[in-house]
Motif scaffolding. Structure first.
Motif, PDB file in Angstrom:
ATOM      1  N   GLY A   1      17.107  27.323  59.242  1.00  0.00           N
ATOM      2  CA  GLY A   1      17.732  26.915  58.088  1.00  0.00           C
ATOM      3  C   GLY A   1      19.262  26.515  58.506  1.00  0.00           C
ATOM      4  N   ALA A   2      20.128  27.047  59.344  1.00  0.00           N
ATOM      5  CA  ALA A   2      21.191  26.880  59.895  1.00  0.00           C
ATOM      6  C   ALA A   2      21.323  25.302  60.536  1.00  0.00           C
ATOM      7  CB  ALA A   2      21.807  27.993  60.913  1.00  0.00           C
ATOM      8  N   ALA A   3      20.276  25.130  61.374  1.00  0.00           N
ATOM      9  CA  ALA A   3      20.198  23.940  61.921  1.00  0.00           C
ATOM     10  C   ALA A   3      20.071  22.683  60.768  1.00  0.00           C
ATOM     11  CB  ALA A   3      19.101  23.849  63.020  1.00  0.00           C
ATOM     12  N   GLY A   4      19.172  23.141  59.743  1.00  0.00           N
ATOM     13  CA  GLY A   4      18.947  21.958  58.816  1.00  0.00           C
ATOM     14  C   GLY A   4      20.136  21.904  57.818  1.00  0.00           C
ATOM     15  N   PHE A   5      20.603  22.985  57.438  1.00  0.00           N
ATOM     16  CA  PHE A   5      21.513  22.715  56.200  1.00  0.00           C
ATOM     17  C   PHE A   5      23.256  22.778  56.796  1.00  0.00           C
ATOM     18  CE2 PHE A   5      17.800  24.479  54.322  1.00  0.00           C
ATOM     19  CZ  PHE A   5      17.724  23.799  53.577  1.00  0.00           C
ATOM     20  N   VAL A   6      23.609  23.267  58.110  1.00  0.00           N
ATOM     21  CA  VAL A   6      24.815  23.174  58.186  1.00  0.00           C
ATOM     22  C   VAL A   6      25.303  22.065  59.291  1.00  0.00           C
ATOM     23  CG1 VAL A   6      26.789  24.630  59.332  1.00  0.00           C
ATOM     24  CG2 VAL A   6      25.093  25.739  57.981  1.00  0.00           C
ATOM     25  N   LYS A   7      25.760  21.179  58.748  1.00  0.00           N
ATOM     26  CA  LYS A   7      25.804  19.644  59.608  1.00  0.00           C
ATOM     27  C   LYS A   7      27.263  19.395  59.941  1.00  0.00           C
ATOM     28  CE  LYS A   7      22.065  18.171  56.723  1.00  0.00           C
ATOM     29  NZ  LYS A   7      21.736  17.043  55.675  1.00  0.00           N
ATOM     30  N   ASP A   8      28.520  20.002  59.221  1.00  0.00           N
ATOM     31  CA  ASP A   8      29.735  19.582  59.559  1.00  0.00           C
ATOM     32  C   ASP A   8      30.669  20.629  59.448  1.00  0.00           C
ATOM     33  OD1 ASP A   8      30.446  19.308  56.634  1.00  0.00           O
ATOM     34  OD2 ASP A   8      29.078  17.505  56.817  1.00  0.00           O
ATOM     35  N   ALA A   9      32.047  20.382  59.542  1.00  0.00           N
ATOM     36  CA  ALA A   9      33.126  21.353  59.339  1.00  0.00           C
ATOM     37  C   ALA A   9      33.547  21.817  57.893  1.00  0.00           C
ATOM     38  CB  ALA A   9      34.442  20.691  59.868  1.00  0.00           C
ATOM     39  N   GLY A  10      32.808  21.147  57.036  1.00  0.00           N
ATOM     40  CA  GLY A  10      33.018  21.662  55.734  1.00  0.00           C
ATOM     41  C   GLY A  10      32.089  22.493  55.278  1.00  0.00           C
ATOM     42  N   GLN A  11      31.219  23.155  56.229  1.00  0.00           N
ATOM     43  CA  GLN A  11      30.230  23.979  55.981  1.00  0.00           C
ATOM     44  C   GLN A  11      30.338  25.160  56.663  1.00  0.00           C
ATOM     45  OE1 GLN A  11      27.030  21.088  56.572  1.00  0.00           O
ATOM     46  NE2 GLN A  11      26.435  21.403  54.418  1.00  0.00           N
ATOM     47  N   LYS A  12      31.672  25.609  56.849  1.00  0.00           N
ATOM     48  CA  LYS A  12      31.834  26.767  57.758  1.00  0.00           C
ATOM     49  C   LYS A  12      31.336  28.066  56.994  1.00  0.00           C
ATOM     50  CE  LYS A  12      35.611  25.020  60.266  1.00  0.00           C
ATOM     51  NZ  LYS A  12      37.151  25.235  60.554  1.00  0.00           N
ATOM     52  N   VAL A  13      31.596  28.204  55.489  1.00  0.00           N
ATOM     53  CA  VAL A  13      31.306  29.311  54.786  1.00  0.00           C
ATOM     54  C   VAL A  13      29.748  29.726  54.911  1.00  0.00           C
ATOM     55  CG1 VAL A  13      31.262  30.545  52.650  1.00  0.00           C
ATOM     56  CG2 VAL A  13      33.165  29.327  53.542  1.00  0.00           C
ATOM     57  N   LEU A  14      29.260  28.448  54.822  1.00  0.00           N
ATOM     58  CA  LEU A  14      27.729  28.676  54.840  1.00  0.00           C
ATOM     59  C   LEU A  14      27.251  29.094  56.248  1.00  0.00           C
ATOM     60  CD1 LEU A  14      24.808  28.167  53.567  1.00  0.00           C
ATOM     61  CD2 LEU A  14      24.943  25.827  54.273  1.00  0.00           C
ATOM     62  N   PHE A  15      27.866  28.638  57.303  1.00  0.00           N
ATOM     63  CA  PHE A  15      27.465  29.293  58.684  1.00  0.00           C
ATOM     64  C   PHE A  15      27.711  30.828  58.568  1.00  0.00           C
ATOM     65  CE2 PHE A  15      28.113  29.792  63.307  1.00  0.00           C
ATOM     66  CZ  PHE A  15      26.912  29.072  63.866  1.00  0.00           C
ATOM     67  N   TYR A  16      28.977  31.261  57.932  1.00  0.00           N
ATOM     68  CA  TYR A  16      28.956  32.641  58.163  1.00  0.00           C
ATOM     69  C   TYR A  16      28.078  33.413  57.384  1.00  0.00           C
ATOM     70  CZ  TYR A  16      33.897  31.919  59.502  1.00  0.00           C
ATOM     71  OH  TYR A  16      34.977  31.443  60.359  1.00  0.00           O
ATOM     72  N   VAL A  17      27.460  32.683  56.172  1.00  0.00           N
ATOM     73  CA  VAL A  17      26.304  33.419  55.611  1.00  0.00           C
ATOM     74  C   VAL A  17      25.066  33.278  56.377  1.00  0.00           C
ATOM     75  CG1 VAL A  17      24.531  33.021  53.579  1.00  0.00           C
ATOM     76  CG2 VAL A  17      27.001  32.627  53.407  1.00  0.00           C
ATOM     77  N   PHE A  18      24.740  32.535  57.341  1.00  0.00           N
ATOM     78  CA  PHE A  18      23.608  32.583  58.028  1.00  0.00           C
ATOM     79  C   PHE A  18      23.853  33.710  59.148  1.00  0.00           C
ATOM     80  CE2 PHE A  18      22.609  28.347  56.725  1.00  0.00           C
ATOM     81  CZ  PHE A  18      21.044  28.744  56.268  1.00  0.00           C
ATOM     82  N   ALA A  19      25.307  33.750  59.610  1.00  0.00           N
ATOM     83  CA  ALA A  19      25.663  34.872  60.638  1.00  0.00           C
ATOM     84  C   ALA A  19      25.310  36.141  59.942  1.00  0.00           C
ATOM     85  CB  ALA A  19      27.175  34.608  60.724  1.00  0.00           C
ATOM     86  N   ILE A  20      25.534  36.476  58.786  1.00  0.00           N
ATOM     87  CA  ILE A  20      25.302  37.695  58.056  1.00  0.00           C
ATOM     88  C   ILE A  20      23.664  37.867  58.195  1.00  0.00           C
ATOM     89  CG2 ILE A  20      24.681  38.876  55.876  1.00  0.00           C
ATOM     90  CD1 ILE A  20      27.267  37.281  54.930  1.00  0.00           C
ATOM     91  N   PHE A  21      22.778  36.934  57.822  1.00  0.00           N
ATOM     92  CA  PHE A  21      21.365  37.039  58.090  1.00  0.00           C
ATOM     93  C   PHE A  21      20.865  37.189  59.555  1.00  0.00           C
ATOM     94  CE2 PHE A  21      21.261  34.309  54.350  1.00  0.00           C
ATOM     95  CZ  PHE A  21      20.969  35.186  53.345  1.00  0.00           C
ATOM     96  N   TRP A  22      21.590  36.714  60.539  1.00  0.00           N
ATOM     97  CA  TRP A  22      21.420  36.916  62.003  1.00  0.00           C
ATOM     98  C   TRP A  22      21.811  38.138  62.117  1.00  0.00           C
ATOM     99  CZ3 TRP A  22      24.051  31.495  63.149  1.00  0.00           C
ATOM    100  CH2 TRP A  22      23.067  30.582  63.166  1.00  0.00           C
ATOM    101  N   GLY A  23      22.776  38.763  61.995  1.00  0.00           N
ATOM    102  CA  GLY A  23      23.400  40.003  62.098  1.00  0.00           C
ATOM    103  C   GLY A  23      22.299  41.018  61.660  1.00  0.00           C
TER     104      GLY A  23
END
Length: 438
Positions: free
Chosen positions: A286-308
Motif C-alpha cells: 500500500g505504501a509503495a502504491g499510494f505514497v508517491k511524492d513529498a506532498g504525501q508525508k502524512v500518509l507515510f506516517y499512517v503507514f508507519a503506524i501500521f508497520w509499527g
C-alpha cells in the motif's frame, strides 16, 4: 548526498544505507557461532565485553564531527562499530540466563529489559528532535546528526563504564569443557551443523519454523532501512521528520504487542504469525502504491503506524511460539539457533534492494521485493502443520507423520475441540497479555 555527487565509487547515495546493512548482516551472521563458542568454552566473557565496550565508544566519538568531508570515514566507523557492537551484545546477553533459575522471573526481567530498551529509544528520539527544533536545525541534517551522536556517545559511555567496571558484569567460568581436537573458530559452526541435522531428522516442524524466522526477520529489519531511504529519497524527509517516522514506529511497536494475545483468542499462534506477516506485506504494498511524492508525508506516517503495530505483533507472537514449540531439555541450544536464524539472512533483502536501485529500478518497485521474503515465511509456517500437532511433537520429542487432509484447517479446529485445548490457548493468550502489561 556525498558532497553533491550523484554517485560515489559507482554507488548511488540511496544505496549506501542498504549496502551498510548488507555488510553488517553478513558479519553478524558469521560471528554468532563464534560468540556462542566463546561463552560456552572460555572464561574471557567479561574481558571481551570490556574490550568491545572500549572500542565501540572509541568509534562513537569521531562520528560527532560528521561533515561533507568526513562522511566516508564516518561510514567506515559505522561498519566497525556495528561489528564490535554485535560482539558486545553477545557477551552481554550471555549474562541474562544466569540472572534467575525461575523461568517466570526471567520472563519478567526479559520483558522489563525490552520495555526499557524501547522506552529509552523513544526518549532519545524526542530529545534529539526537541533540541533540533529549539535550535532551528530541523532542516539541517548535519547539525541534527551531531547532536544525536553527542548524546549517544555520552549516554553509552556512562552506562557501559558502570556496567563493566562497576561490578554489574562479573567474571564467569567456562560453561562446559572445550571439546578435544576442536578449535575455538570451528567448534561453534560444527555444533550449529549438528543441531540443524538433528532438527531436520527429529523435529520437522522446527525445520520449517526456523527458515520462516530467517525470511520474515530479514524482511522486517530491512523494512526499517528501506523505509528511511524511501522517505529521504522520494519524500524529501528532513532529519527531524525521519526522527518522527522512527518515533511512530517505536511507539506503535509497543502497542502492537497487545495484538498478539488478542489474536490467540481466535487463531492458533502459527495462524496469528501468518496473519501478521500478511498485513506487513499488505501495508508495504500500500505504501509503495499510494505514497508517491513529498506532498504525501502524512500518509507515510499512517503507514508507519501500521508497520509499527505489526512489528510489535510479530515480535511477541514469534517469541511466544518459539517458547511453546521447543522440545523440553533443549531450550538453550534451540533458542541459540532461533537467534541465529533471525540474523542469518538480514543481509539479503538490503542486497536485493541495492541491486535493483543500482540497476535504475524505481525505489517504489524495489521496496516491493520485501513481499517475496514475507511470502516465503508464510509458506514455511504453513508447512509446520497444525499447532496441536507441533505441540505433541515437542512434548513427545518425536516427529509424527505429516499427513494433512484437504480440509486441514477444519481438521485443526476439530482436533482442538477434541483435545480440549481451547481453554489452555486462551489462558496462554491472557498470560502473554499480562506480560505485555508488565
Amino acid at each position: 548526498k556525498c558532497s553533491g555527487r550523484t554517485q560515489y565509487a559507482g554507488i548511488r547515495p540511496s544505496s549506501l544505507l542498504a549496502l551498510y546493512n548488507v555488510i553488517v548482516g553478513l558479519a553478524s551472521s558469521a560471528l554468532l557461532p563464534l560468540l556462542g563458542a566463546i561463552v560456552d568454552h572460555t572464561s574471557v566473557r567479561r574481558l571481551i565485553g570490556r574490550i568491545s565496550a572500549i572500542i565501540y565508544c572509541a568509534t562513537l566519538f569521531p562520528m560527532i564531527f560528521l561533515s561533507e568531508s568526513t562522511w566516508l570515514a564516518v561510514a567506515i566507523l559505522l561498519i566497525i562499530s556495528a561489528f564490535v557492537g554485535w560482539i558486545h551484545s553477545g557477551m552481554s546477553f550471555a549474562y541474562l540466563p544466569e540472572m534467575s533459575d525461575d523461568k517466570e522471573v526471567l520472563e519478567r526481567l526479559n520483558t522489563s529489559f525490552a520495555v526499557v530498551q524501547y522506552g529509552t529509544d523513544v526518549v532519545y528520539i524526542i530529545v534529539v528532535v526537541a533540541i533540533a527544533a529549539a535550535m532551528g536545525w530541523v532542516d539541517d541534517s548535519l547539525a541534527t546528526s551531531r547532536v544525536a551522536q553527542s548524546i549517544n556517545f555520552v549516554a553509552t559511555t556512562t552506562v557501559w563504564v558502570y556496567a563493566w567496571w562497576g561490578g554489574l558484569m562479573g567474571r564467569r567460568a567456562a560453561m562446559s569443557p572445550f571439546p578435544e581436537g576442536d578449535s575455538l573458530l570451528t567448534v561453534g559452526f560444527k555444533r550449529l551443523y549438528k543441531t540443524c541435522v538433528r532438527i531436520y531428522k527429529n523435529h520437522r516442524a522446527l525445520a520449517s519454523f526456523y527458515p520462516a524466522i530467517a525470511f520474515s526477520e530479514s524482511a522486517t529489519q530491512a523494512l526499517l532501512v528501506i523505509g528511511q531511504t524511501y522517505s529521504i529519497e522520494l519524500l524529501q524527509f528532513s532529519s527531524a521528520e525521519t526522527g518522527i517516522f522512527l518515533l511512530i514506529l517505536l511507539i506503535f511497536s509497543s502497542i502492537g504487542c497487545y495484538l498478539s494475545p488478542l489474536s490467540l483468542h481466535l487463531l492458533s499462534p502459527i495462524q496469528s504469525n501468518q496473519l501478521c506477516l500478511f498485513f506487513l506485506g499488505l501495508f508495504t504494498a500500500g505504501a509503495a502504491g499510494f505514497v508517491k511524492d513529498a506532498g504525501q508525508k502524512v500518509l507515510f506516517y499512517v503507514f508507519a503506524i501500521f508497520w509499527g503495530a505489526c512489528g510489535g505483533w510479530k515480535y511477541t507472537i514469534e517469541r511466544y511460539l518459539t517458547c511453546t514449540i521447543i522440545p523440553k531439555g533443549q531450550d538453550a541450544e534451540l533458542m541459540g539457533l532461533y537467534l541465529f536464524s533471525g540474523q542469518v539472512l538480514t543481509w539479503l533483502p538490503p542486497l536485493v534492494f541495492a541491486a535493483m536501485n543500482e540497476a535504475g529500478v524505481s525505489i517504489r518497485i524495489s521496496m516491493l521485493s520485501l513481499l517475496l521474503f514475507w511470502f516465503i515465511a508464510i509458506v514455511c509456517l504453513q508447512c509446520m502443520g497444525s499447532y496441536d500437532k507441533v505441540i505433541r511433537e515437542a512434548n513427545d520429542g518425536t516427529d509424527e507423520a505429516r499427513t494433512e487432509s484437504p480440509n486441514c484447517e477444519r481438521d485443526d479446529v476439530v482436533r482442538e475441540e477434541e483435545l480440549g485445548n481451547e481453554e489452555s490457548k486462551i489462558d496462554a493468550a491472557d498470560r502473554v497479555c499480562e506480560i505485555c502489561q508488565r
